[in-house]
Design an enzyme around this catalytic site. Structure first.
Site, PDB file in Angstrom:
ATOM      1  N   ASN A 189      44.141  -2.421  16.441  1.00  0.00           N
ATOM      2  CA  ASN A 189      43.834  -3.853  16.023  1.00  0.00           C
ATOM      3  C   ASN A 189      44.657  -4.723  16.423  1.00  0.00           C
ATOM      4  O   ASN A 189      45.563  -5.039  15.646  1.00  0.00           O
ATOM      5  CB  ASN A 189      43.145  -3.821  14.531  1.00  0.00           C
ATOM      6  CG  ASN A 189      42.814  -5.221  14.223  1.00  0.00           C
ATOM      7  OD1 ASN A 189      42.483  -5.985  14.911  1.00  0.00           O
ATOM      8  ND2 ASN A 189      42.571  -5.160  12.840  1.00  0.00           N
ATOM      9  N   LYS A 241      44.395  -7.855  16.413  1.00  0.00           N
ATOM     10  CA  LYS A 241      44.269  -9.069  15.818  1.00  0.00           C
ATOM     11  C   LYS A 241      44.402 -10.366  16.854  1.00  0.00           C
ATOM     12  O   LYS A 241      44.036 -10.141  18.028  1.00  0.00           O
ATOM     13  CB  LYS A 241      45.206  -8.984  14.541  1.00  0.00           C
ATOM     14  CG  LYS A 241      45.080  -8.018  13.702  1.00  0.00           C
ATOM     15  CD  LYS A 241      45.733  -7.917  12.364  1.00  0.00           C
ATOM     16  CE  LYS A 241      45.455  -6.795  11.482  1.00  0.00           C
ATOM     17  NZ  LYS A 241      45.851  -6.810  10.287  1.00  0.00           N
ATOM     18  N   HIS A 285      36.493  -5.894   8.683  1.00  0.00           N
ATOM     19  CA  HIS A 285      37.755  -6.150   8.251  1.00  0.00           C
ATOM     20  C   HIS A 285      38.122  -7.161   7.071  1.00  0.00           C
ATOM     21  O   HIS A 285      37.501  -8.107   7.061  1.00  0.00           O
ATOM     22  CB  HIS A 285      38.797  -6.414   9.515  1.00  0.00           C
ATOM     23  CG  HIS A 285      40.201  -6.424   9.401  1.00  0.00           C
ATOM     24  ND1 HIS A 285      40.977  -7.017   8.550  1.00  0.00           N
ATOM     25  CD2 HIS A 285      40.972  -5.181   9.824  1.00  0.00           C
ATOM     26  CE1 HIS A 285      42.203  -6.650   8.827  1.00  0.00           C
ATOM     27  NE2 HIS A 285      42.028  -5.748   9.395  1.00  0.00           N
ATOM     28  N   GLU A 304      40.308  -9.221   6.630  1.00  0.00           N
ATOM     29  CA  GLU A 304      40.504 -10.603   6.975  1.00  0.00           C
ATOM     30  C   GLU A 304      39.281 -11.274   7.435  1.00  0.00           C
ATOM     31  O   GLU A 304      39.178 -12.414   7.100  1.00  0.00           O
ATOM     32  CB  GLU A 304      41.653 -10.545   8.254  1.00  0.00           C
ATOM     33  CG  GLU A 304      43.109 -10.082   7.841  1.00  0.00           C
ATOM     34  CD  GLU A 304      43.795  -9.295   9.048  1.00  0.00           C
ATOM     35  OE1 GLU A 304      43.254  -9.423  10.023  1.00  0.00           O
ATOM     36  OE2 GLU A 304      44.729  -8.387   8.558  1.00  0.00           O
ATOM     37  N   GLU A 306      40.982   0.548   4.511  1.00  0.00           N
ATOM     38  CA  GLU A 306      42.276  -0.454   4.607  1.00  0.00           C
ATOM     39  C   GLU A 306      42.484  -0.821   3.082  1.00  0.00           C
ATOM     40  O   GLU A 306      42.133  -1.936   2.830  1.00  0.00           O
ATOM     41  CB  GLU A 306      41.974  -1.342   5.534  1.00  0.00           C
ATOM     42  CG  GLU A 306      41.883  -0.684   7.029  1.00  0.00           C
ATOM     43  CD  GLU A 306      42.194  -1.554   8.077  1.00  0.00           C
ATOM     44  OE1 GLU A 306      43.043  -1.262   8.792  1.00  0.00           O
ATOM     45  OE2 GLU A 306      41.614  -2.646   8.109  1.00  0.00           O
ATOM     46  N   GLY A 360      49.580  -5.218   6.684  1.00  0.00           N
ATOM     47  CA  GLY A 360      50.404  -6.060   7.016  1.00  0.00           C
ATOM     48  C   GLY A 360      51.619  -6.458   6.091  1.00  0.00           C
ATOM     49  O   GLY A 360      52.553  -7.314   6.414  1.00  0.00           O
ATOM     50  N   SER A 410      49.622  -0.790   7.260  1.00  0.00           N
ATOM     51  CA  SER A 410      51.162  -0.329   7.634  1.00  0.00           C
ATOM     52  C   SER A 410      51.546   0.815   7.594  1.00  0.00           C
ATOM     53  O   SER A 410      52.468   1.678   7.624  1.00  0.00           O
ATOM     54  CB  SER A 410      51.821  -0.832   6.135  1.00  0.00           C
ATOM     55  OG  SER A 410      51.845  -2.229   5.913  1.00  0.00           O
ATOM     56  N   GLY A 468      49.756  -3.986  13.367  1.00  0.00           N
ATOM     57  CA  GLY A 468      51.405  -4.354  13.759  1.00  0.00           C
ATOM     58  C   GLY A 468      51.809  -3.325  14.754  1.00  0.00           C
ATOM     59  O   GLY A 468      52.401  -3.679  15.834  1.00  0.00           O
TER      60      GLY A 468
HETATM   61  P1  PGA Z   1      48.539  -3.388   9.720  1.00  0.00           P
HETATM   62  O1  PGA Z   1      47.230  -3.686   9.958  1.00  0.00           O
HETATM   63  O2  PGA Z   1      49.001  -2.077  10.367  1.00  0.00           O
HETATM   64  O3  PGA Z   1      49.460  -4.359  10.289  1.00  0.00           O
HETATM   65  O4  PGA Z   1      48.989  -2.881   8.344  1.00  0.00           O
HETATM   66  C1  PGA Z   1      46.133  -2.780   9.926  1.00  0.00           C
HETATM   67  C2  PGA Z   1      44.834  -3.602   9.867  1.00  0.00           C
HETATM   68  O5  PGA Z   1      44.692  -4.655   9.471  1.00  0.00           O
HETATM   69  O6  PGA Z   1      43.954  -2.910  10.747  1.00  0.00           O
END
Ligand code: PGA
Length: 250
Positions: A9, A11, A96, A98, A168, A174, A214, A236
């Site tokens: 992803n 983002k 998601h 977010e 998640e 993140g 993460s 990330g």
């Molecule tokens: P992250 O994000 O690996 O940066 O923690 C995962 C996601 O939000 O899909």
């Protein structure tokens, strides 16, 4: 056998040119990934056509990060599921954290998006997960159960087969803090039971459930070794081809 999936992803990261380079770097290394692991990348909307071109002759699949809750019309700034399907997306991410947190996406909105995505022929990576305070208050199973029942229980048996669930935990996204393998496995098993209880054991057993938050080369192996974890949704670490491939090799 359940499908193993590692999805990136991206983002709101990379220019189109950088995204194309990243996709090329992933395609160049895809043969290092064991057969049976499906790789998916989810770039921003603006990148999809260019990245689709790079992925064309490869096994890497294309996903969007979101779609509109309306089929078409006067909805300025939105992108319809049918448009995404039309340019070669196989998947879209929906729900998601977010999107839930910053763009007010609730179950009602997600149900509409889900219906349109499936109707357009897309598969869906549906994200669920609790916030830190919800885990601290011991409500994490209730929260995830509600996110699943409200948006997925209305689907038909044929439709649910086209869903991948991504667990998640919001506190792990993140932040560098990963759920322990025990915490993740416990929730994944719970999600599978929830799906099985409603749709039948065969459907629950066949569903791929990904972990996200993460996830990186250093912890992927331990997480993916858990019996109910079928891969990852990577934020990330998906922005570096080497890390993304290393995770997929785990
Ligand atoms: P992250 O994000 O690996 O940066 O923690 C995962 C996601 O939000 O899909």
């Amino acid at each position: 056998m359940r499908k193993k999936i590692v999805a990136g992803n991206w983002k709101m990261n990379t220019t189109v040119a950088e995204g194309v380079e990243l996709a090329k770097a992933i395609v160049a290394k895809v043969n290092e990934v064991p057969a049976g692991v499906t790789l998916i990348v989810a770039p921003p909307f603006t990148h999809l056509t260019s990245v689709a071109e790079v992925l064309k002759d490869s096994a890497v699949m294309l996903s969007a990060q979101n779609c509109a809750d309306q089929p078409k019309g006067a909805y300025t700034g939105e992108v319809a599921a049918s448009m995404l399907k039309g340019i070669g997306c196989a998947y879209t991410i929906l729900g998601h954290s977010e999107r839930r947190e910053y763009y007010g996406e609730n179950s009602e909105k997600l149900e509409k998006k889900m219906a349109l995505a499936l109707e357009s022929g897309l598969r869906v990576i549906y994200c669920v997960g609790e916030k830190l305070n919800e885990r601290e208050e011991g409500k994490h199973f209730d929260v995830v159960s509600e996110q699943i029942s409200s948006v997925l229980f209305g689907l038909t048996r044929a439709e649910i087969k086209r869903i991948v669930v991504a667990y998640e935990p919001v506190w792990a996204i993140g932040t560098g803090v990963t759920a322990t393998a025990e915490q993740a496995q416990e929730m994944h098993a719970f999600i599978r039971q929830t799906i099985s209880a409603h749709f039948g054991e065969e459907t629950g057993e066949a569903m791929s459930i990904l972990y996200g938050g993460s996830c990186k080369p250093s912890n992927a192996q331990e997480l993916f070794a858990c019996p109910d974890i079928d891969g990852g949704l990577i934020g990330g670490a998906s922005l570096k081809a080497d890390d993304f491939i290393a995770i997929a090799k785990s």
